[in-house]
Scaffold this motif. Structure first.
Motif, mmCIF file in Angstrom:
data_model
loop_
_atom_site.group_PDB
_atom_site.id
_atom_site.type_symbol
_atom_site.label_atom_id
_atom_site.label_comp_id
_atom_site.label_asym_id
_atom_site.label_seq_id
_atom_site.Cartn_x
_atom_site.Cartn_y
_atom_site.Cartn_z
ATOM 1 N N PRO A 384 -24.779 -70.688 34.966
ATOM 2 C CA PRO A 384 -25.856 -69.949 34.291
ATOM 3 C C PRO A 384 -27.255 -70.341 34.761
ATOM 4 O O PRO A 384 -28.194 -69.556 34.631
ATOM 5 C CB PRO A 384 -25.667 -70.302 32.816
ATOM 6 N N ILE A 385 -27.412 -71.562 35.315
ATOM 7 C CA ILE A 385 -28.725 -71.990 35.781
ATOM 8 C C ILE A 385 -29.245 -71.059 36.864
ATOM 9 O O ILE A 385 -30.458 -70.887 37.036
ATOM 10 C CB ILE A 385 -28.680 -73.463 36.295
ATOM 11 N N PHE A 386 -28.340 -70.391 37.603
ATOM 12 C CA PHE A 386 -28.783 -69.480 38.652
ATOM 13 C C PHE A 386 -29.473 -68.257 38.061
ATOM 14 O O PHE A 386 -30.514 -67.817 38.552
ATOM 15 C CB PHE A 386 -27.608 -69.045 39.530
ATOM 16 N N LYS A 431 -34.878 -79.542 36.903
ATOM 17 C CA LYS A 431 -33.757 -80.217 36.232
ATOM 18 C C LYS A 431 -32.508 -79.363 36.435
ATOM 19 O O LYS A 431 -32.018 -78.726 35.506
ATOM 20 C CB LYS A 431 -34.074 -80.417 34.753
ATOM 21 N N PRO A 432 -31.971 -79.353 37.651
ATOM 22 C CA PRO A 432 -30.919 -78.386 37.991
ATOM 23 C C PRO A 432 -29.589 -78.617 37.297
ATOM 24 O O PRO A 432 -28.776 -77.693 37.212
ATOM 25 C CB PRO A 432 -30.767 -78.547 39.509
ATOM 26 N N ASP A 433 -29.337 -79.831 36.792
ATOM 27 C CA ASP A 433 -28.044 -80.055 36.134
ATOM 28 C C ASP A 433 -28.194 -80.439 34.669
ATOM 29 O O ASP A 433 -27.324 -81.087 34.091
ATOM 30 C CB ASP A 433 -27.196 -81.082 36.878
ATOM 31 N N ASP A 434 -29.279 -79.992 34.044
ATOM 32 C CA ASP A 434 -29.414 -80.160 32.598
ATOM 33 C C ASP A 434 -28.448 -79.186 31.920
ATOM 34 O O ASP A 434 -28.644 -77.976 31.975
ATOM 35 C CB ASP A 434 -30.852 -79.863 32.172
ATOM 36 N N PRO A 435 -27.382 -79.677 31.283
ATOM 37 C CA PRO A 435 -26.380 -78.762 30.738
ATOM 38 C C PRO A 435 -26.907 -77.887 29.613
ATOM 39 O O PRO A 435 -26.393 -76.786 29.395
ATOM 40 C CB PRO A 435 -25.272 -79.700 30.237
ATOM 41 N N PHE A 436 -27.943 -78.341 28.914
ATOM 42 C CA PHE A 436 -28.427 -77.576 27.775
ATOM 43 C C PHE A 436 -29.296 -76.399 28.207
ATOM 44 O O PHE A 436 -29.323 -75.364 27.537
ATOM 45 C CB PHE A 436 -29.139 -78.503 26.799
ATOM 46 N N ILE A 437 -29.975 -76.519 29.330
ATOM 47 C CA ILE A 437 -30.670 -75.355 29.889
ATOM 48 C C ILE A 437 -29.645 -74.308 30.308
ATOM 49 O O ILE A 437 -29.814 -73.107 30.068
ATOM 50 C CB ILE A 437 -31.553 -75.778 31.077
ATOM 51 N N ALA A 438 -28.547 -74.765 30.919
ATOM 52 C CA ALA A 438 -27.488 -73.837 31.318
ATOM 53 C C ALA A 438 -26.859 -73.160 30.102
ATOM 54 O O ALA A 438 -26.591 -71.952 30.109
ATOM 55 C CB ALA A 438 -26.427 -74.580 32.126
ATOM 56 N N MET A 439 -26.616 -73.942 29.042
ATOM 57 C CA MET A 439 -26.049 -73.356 27.825
ATOM 58 C C MET A 439 -26.997 -72.313 27.243
ATOM 59 O O MET A 439 -26.573 -71.225 26.823
ATOM 60 C CB MET A 439 -25.773 -74.454 26.800
ATOM 61 N N GLN A 440 -28.286 -72.637 27.202
ATOM 62 C CA GLN A 440 -29.253 -71.682 26.681
ATOM 63 C C GLN A 440 -29.231 -70.391 27.479
ATOM 64 O O GLN A 440 -29.258 -69.286 26.903
ATOM 65 C CB GLN A 440 -30.661 -72.287 26.709
ATOM 66 N N ALA A 441 -29.170 -70.491 28.802
ATOM 67 C CA ALA A 441 -29.136 -69.296 29.643
ATOM 68 C C ALA A 441 -27.884 -68.468 29.375
ATOM 69 O O ALA A 441 -27.935 -67.234 29.350
ATOM 70 C CB ALA A 441 -29.199 -69.700 31.118
ATOM 71 N N ALA A 442 -26.755 -69.138 29.163
ATOM 72 C CA ALA A 442 -25.504 -68.427 28.909
ATOM 73 C C ALA A 442 -25.531 -67.707 27.565
ATOM 74 O O ALA A 442 -24.921 -66.647 27.403
ATOM 75 C CB ALA A 442 -24.330 -69.398 28.960
ATOM 76 N N VAL A 443 -26.240 -68.286 26.602
ATOM 77 C CA VAL A 443 -26.297 -67.721 25.246
ATOM 78 C C VAL A 443 -27.367 -66.639 25.129
ATOM 79 O O VAL A 443 -27.136 -65.577 24.538
ATOM 80 C CB VAL A 443 -26.553 -68.841 24.215
ATOM 81 N N THR A 444 -28.548 -66.895 25.679
ATOM 82 C CA THR A 444 -29.660 -65.944 25.530
ATOM 83 C C THR A 444 -29.731 -64.929 26.656
ATOM 84 O O THR A 444 -30.373 -63.881 26.496
ATOM 85 C CB THR A 444 -31.007 -66.680 25.485
ATOM 86 N N PRO A 504 -31.409 -70.178 19.391
ATOM 87 C CA PRO A 504 -30.885 -70.098 20.769
ATOM 88 C C PRO A 504 -31.909 -70.417 21.852
ATOM 89 O O PRO A 504 -31.572 -71.060 22.851
ATOM 90 C CB PRO A 504 -30.393 -68.648 20.859
ATOM 91 N N ASP A 505 -33.160 -69.995 21.652
ATOM 92 C CA ASP A 505 -34.154 -70.254 22.695
ATOM 93 C C ASP A 505 -34.669 -71.692 22.678
ATOM 94 O O ASP A 505 -35.535 -72.057 23.478
ATOM 95 C CB ASP A 505 -35.318 -69.271 22.594
ATOM 96 N N GLN A 506 -34.107 -72.527 21.784
ATOM 97 C CA GLN A 506 -34.466 -73.945 21.731
ATOM 98 C C GLN A 506 -33.339 -74.850 22.221
ATOM 99 O O GLN A 506 -33.485 -76.069 22.252
ATOM 100 C CB GLN A 506 -34.825 -74.343 20.287
ATOM 101 N N ILE A 507 -32.210 -74.249 22.607
ATOM 102 C CA ILE A 507 -31.057 -75.049 23.047
ATOM 103 C C ILE A 507 -31.442 -75.954 24.214
ATOM 104 O O ILE A 507 -31.050 -77.125 24.282
ATOM 105 C CB ILE A 507 -29.882 -74.131 23.430
ATOM 106 N N GLY A 508 -32.230 -75.417 25.132
ATOM 107 C CA GLY A 508 -32.593 -76.172 26.330
ATOM 108 C C GLY A 508 -33.459 -77.380 26.067
ATOM 109 O O GLY A 508 -33.651 -78.211 26.959
#
Length: 525
Positions: A384-386, A431-444, A504-508
């Motif tokens: 999702p980071i992509f 921060k390319p491997d921050d899992p919470f930014i990726a989770m936020q992208a997948a959710v929002t 959701p927009d605060q997950i990251g």
């Protein structure tokens, strides 16, 4: 034996299972339940009401590249927006001025985000230094650029032939311009760099341990295992001896295995495994090298890096060695070739996916249906980071119809086992491997620039967490990880906020405040 109580512990057994206490003995979870029923014969750790997740798993990443990046220069927005910015950043590198054998390294540039809208060249980097070698990864980590000293150490001249699957860039004069297109060409510089620096590489890898633990990542998939200039297995075994802690699964690049005359070595460390074979079918969308059915606006269709016969040869090797076949395929033409070649094969790893499709970026309804119906048991590993960090490139290089098929995580999850991962550091984000930014992208489904990317493919927060825990463990065959239930590893993370209920927009903005391995505290923020 320790009881952890007074927490909101998401066990990842289902999408809703939480408990308030758990007991860990000898590194394993042996009991979960309510605090009132917790065993009273153990040491007690009060979780103070914090949210706890199973230790996170990044099953497609590039730890060697991360090790390079952590002591290198981030050539990413917002700090680097031009080649002049890049030059200034490289001059601030701790390696700058340290001697002719010390490489100055950087990572993350995307020419489409630079003011000049072009790739930096050997001339640009030589303005920084001609006495020290300079090496910079492009954002996709497929391509790179080097200065004249780096090219000389790699033996690259005007007469050097292109490696199979790669391209050495040239000026109109015929002299190399420093740009090394795709993995095969980039490896020419990497091998020159690594040949000089094994002990430095070990030190850098060891130091990444804290990086992973502070991100809550307790297990990683090394998707770029190499045999040259040294064996990746040697790198990790030496790093473990010096204190590296995350569990690691190595996937060797097929081109370095297919001519192997000796048997694969078995790791000596209990947390280190040889898990698979890695095949590249194509490149990246942001680099216009992903192999697509519909051409890019430039008329290019990307690059096809592996034939059907070669892919099947890699599959045979994986079957014979009881390993996974992990196939990098971003474009729809590349993914279709994978399906055409492997869909009817008999799986060889039981419930563990025998074939992993890495990225699986562009997927039509027909392709998803084929994956779901195939005799082969596929695992899909996407990033999702992509969509978060590279939206502009995807909008620029894909038609509206192609864009609608990008990162269809919800649909992927309905077709096959699906995991989320980072592919770090292969994206232009600091921060390319921050899992919470990726989770936020997948959710929002919202990119860093505010663009909404195929909102109908959003998944829930708990599904995003499972993509980094239980589902990731299933895809990677990490049978005792990814959940907090009896018989599983006592690996878990304590969070700064309740990721399950926050907006959701605060997950990251979630941070890991503690990481525990086998019931032992190994990181505290």
């Amino acid at each position: 034996m320790t009881v952890f109580r007074n927490g909101k512990i998401f066990t990842a057994e289902t999408q809703t299972t939480t408990v308030s206490a758990m007991q860990i003995i000898d590194g394993q979870v042996v009991w979960t339940g309510t605090a009132e029923k917790a065993p009273d014969d153990s040491e007690v750790v009060d979780l103070a009401g914090k949210t706890v997740l199973p230790g996170l798993l990044d099953i497609h990443t590039h730890p060697k590249y991360i090790a390079d990046a952590l002591h290198g220069v981030a050539c990413t927005p917002p700090d680097v927006m031009s080649i002049q910015d890049m030059q200034a950043a490289l001059r601030l590198s701790p390696a700058y001025g340290q001697g002719a054998n010390v490489w100055i390294e950087g990572w993350g540039f995307d020419e489409s985000k630079l003011a000049e809208h072009r790739t930096p060249t050997v001339t640009d980097l030589d303005e920084v230094s001609t006495t020290q070698p300079i090496f910079i990864y492009r954002s996709d980590c497929h391509s790179s650029v080097g200065n004249s000293k780096a090219l000389a150490l790699a033996g690259i001249t005007a007469g050097t032939p292109d490696p199979v699957g790669g391209e050495i860039g040239h000026f109109k004069s015929g002299e190399p311009n420093g740009y090394m297109k795709e993995v095969a060409a980039t490896q020419l510089l990497i091998q020159a760099k690594s040949a000089q620096n094994f002990e430095t590489d070990v030190t850098n890898m060891t130091q990444t341990s804290r990086h992973y633990l502070e991100n809550g990542l307790v297990a990683i998939g090394e998707l770029m295992g190499r045999k040259l200039p040294y064996d990746t297995l040697q790198l990790y075994e030496a790093a473990y001896q010096k204190g590296f802690q995350p569990r690691t699964a190595i996937y060797y690049v097929w081109n370095e295995l297919k001519g192997l005359s000796e048997p694969l070595q078995h790791p000596n460390h209990r947390d280190l495994t040889i898990a698979g074979v890695k095949v590249f079918m194509d490149g990246s969308i942001s680099g216009e090298t992903a192999w697509n059915k519909v051409p890019y606006p430039s008329g290019k269709t990307g690059v096809s890096l592996t034939s059907t016969d070669e892919l099947l040869a890699a599959a045979t090797f994986a079957r014979e060695h009881q390993m996974q076949l992990a196939v990098h395929a971003m474009g729809d033409a590349a993914i279709q070739r994978v399906l055409d070649a492997t869909a009817s094969l008999t799986p060889w790893l039981g419930v563990v996916p025998s074939v992993r499709i890495e990225h699986a970026t562009l997927l039509s309804d027909a392709m998803l249906a084929e994956i779901k119906a195939a005799p082969m048991n596929y695992g899909l590993v996407t990033q999702p980071i992509f969509l978060f960090a590279e939206d502009e490139s995807y909008r620029q290089f894909l038609s509206d119809e192609q864009f609608k098929t990008a990162y269809r995580i919800k649909s992927m999850n309905q077709a096959a086992l699906t995991a989320l991962s980072s592919d770090a550091p292969c994206t232009p984000w600091a921060k390319p491997d921050d899992p919470f930014i990726a989770m936020q992208a997948a959710v929002t489904r919202t990119a860093a620039n505010g663009d909404v990317v195929n909102a109908n493919e959003a998944i829930s927060v708990t599904q995003a967490v499972l993509g980094y825990t239980a589902w990731a463990a299933q895809v990677a065959g990490l049978a005792d990880s990814g959940q907090l239930k009896p018989g599983y590893r006592g690996d878990f993370v304590v969070l700064s906020q309740d990721v399950l209920t926050v907006a959701p927009d605060q997950i990251g903005q979630t941070n890991v405040t503690q990481t525990w391995l086998g019931g032992q505290l190994v990181y505290e923020r």
